[in-house]
Motif scaffolding. Structure first.
Motif, mmCIF file in Angstrom:
data_model
loop_
_atom_site.group_PDB
_atom_site.id
_atom_site.type_symbol
_atom_site.label_atom_id
_atom_site.label_comp_id
_atom_site.label_asym_id
_atom_site.label_seq_id
_atom_site.Cartn_x
_atom_site.Cartn_y
_atom_site.Cartn_z
ATOM 1 N N GLY A 1 75.189 26.561 50.997
ATOM 2 C CA GLY A 1 76.559 26.230 51.406
ATOM 3 C C GLY A 1 76.651 26.031 52.898
ATOM 4 N N ARG B 1 78.752 29.021 54.114
ATOM 5 C CA ARG B 1 80.000 29.395 53.449
ATOM 6 C C ARG B 1 79.769 30.595 52.520
ATOM 7 N NH1 ARG B 1 80.149 23.761 52.929
ATOM 8 N NH2 ARG B 1 79.458 23.954 50.764
ATOM 9 N N GLU C 1 77.378 30.577 48.977
ATOM 10 C CA GLU C 1 78.291 30.097 47.936
ATOM 11 C C GLU C 1 77.559 29.381 46.805
ATOM 12 O OE1 GLU C 1 82.569 27.887 48.125
ATOM 13 O OE2 GLU C 1 80.916 26.885 49.169
ATOM 14 N N ASN C 2 76.543 28.605 47.111
ATOM 15 C CA ASN C 2 75.929 27.750 46.108
ATOM 16 C C ASN C 2 74.738 28.371 45.378
ATOM 17 O OD1 ASN C 2 77.782 25.794 46.844
ATOM 18 N ND2 ASN C 2 76.367 24.728 48.226
#
Length: 235
Positions: free
Chosen positions: A68, A116, A131-132
């Motif tokens: 992210g 993120r 996040e990912n």
């Protein structure tokens, strides 16, 4: 393709793979293949290999997935105007990578990017957990925990099997020879290093049992005379 060129992270990732492969080698060639029960070996070998494959696949996804990362250098006047901020709304700029930091984003000194929803940078997957790729990291840790628990249970069964097998051989040797000496307790096994070690662990219990057996089979006095009201054994 996302891959962090960090020497420490690459070394830790390689060590992680080697540890999983070493555990698989020990489980297969030390615990399962020497087992006399074919069904036990097939079931546990298949289950362990499936969990190990899923763990390594999750590790690769966690390592090679963009966690992210915020684009570098997007803190320009044109980009800020394109955000159409409301009056009084504040945006934060990262001074290290010159990017606009979203909420819960943090700068990673290893990745040199703002991530993120960054949780932490994990050297064992050579990547940030963000996040990912958080899902893949959680799956990796779960599969590692499952194969560790599976291996631990097999170690317990392996120990109990060796203990029972050594005890059975010891009792059979006692029935043939009438007594068990030091060599029967410690030797007589050709199954590798594990049996002498386990024999040393259970040796005190066997000696105590053998002493009880010898006390039970000791002959009692069969005769005697009575002189002066006292009984004297003649054994």
């Amino acid at each position: 393709m996302w891959f962090i060129r960090d020497v420490c992270g690459i070394v830790c990732a390689v060590i992680t793979w080697l540890l999983v492969l070493y555990a698989e080698f020990v489980v297969l060639f030390v615990m399962l293949l020497p087992s006399k029960n074919l069904t036990y070996s097939i079931v546990n070998g298949t289950l362990f290999n499936i969990l190990a494959f899923l763990a390594l696949a999750s590790h690769v996804r966690a390592m090679c997935t963009d966690p992210g990362a915020v684009p570098k250098g997007n803190a320009t006047k044109e980009y800020i105007e394109s955000l159409q901020l409301k009056p009084g709304q504040v945006v934060y700029k990262c001074p290290k990578c010159c990017s606009i930091k979203p909420d819960r984003a943090h700068h990673c000194s290893v990745c040199k990017r703002c991530i993120r929803k960054m949780d932490h940078h994990c050297p064992w997957v050579n990547n940030c957990v963000g996040e990912n790729n958080q899902k893949y990291f959680v799956l990796f840790t779960m599969y590692i925990a499952l194969i560790s628990l599976h291996a631990l249970l097999m170690v317990v069964f392996h120990f109990l099997y060796c203990f029972e097998d050594d005890w059975t051989r010891n009792r059979a040797s006692q029935g043939r020879d009438g007594e068990v000496g030091e060599g029967a307790v410690l030797g007589g096994h050709a199954d590798g290093i594990r049996r002498p070690v386990l024999s040393l662990l259970v040796q005190p219990l066997r000696r105590a049992e053998l002493q009880k057996e010898s006390c039970r089979t000791h002959p009692r006095p069969t005769g005697g005379d009575h002189r002066g009201g006292h009984h004297r054994d003649t054994t």
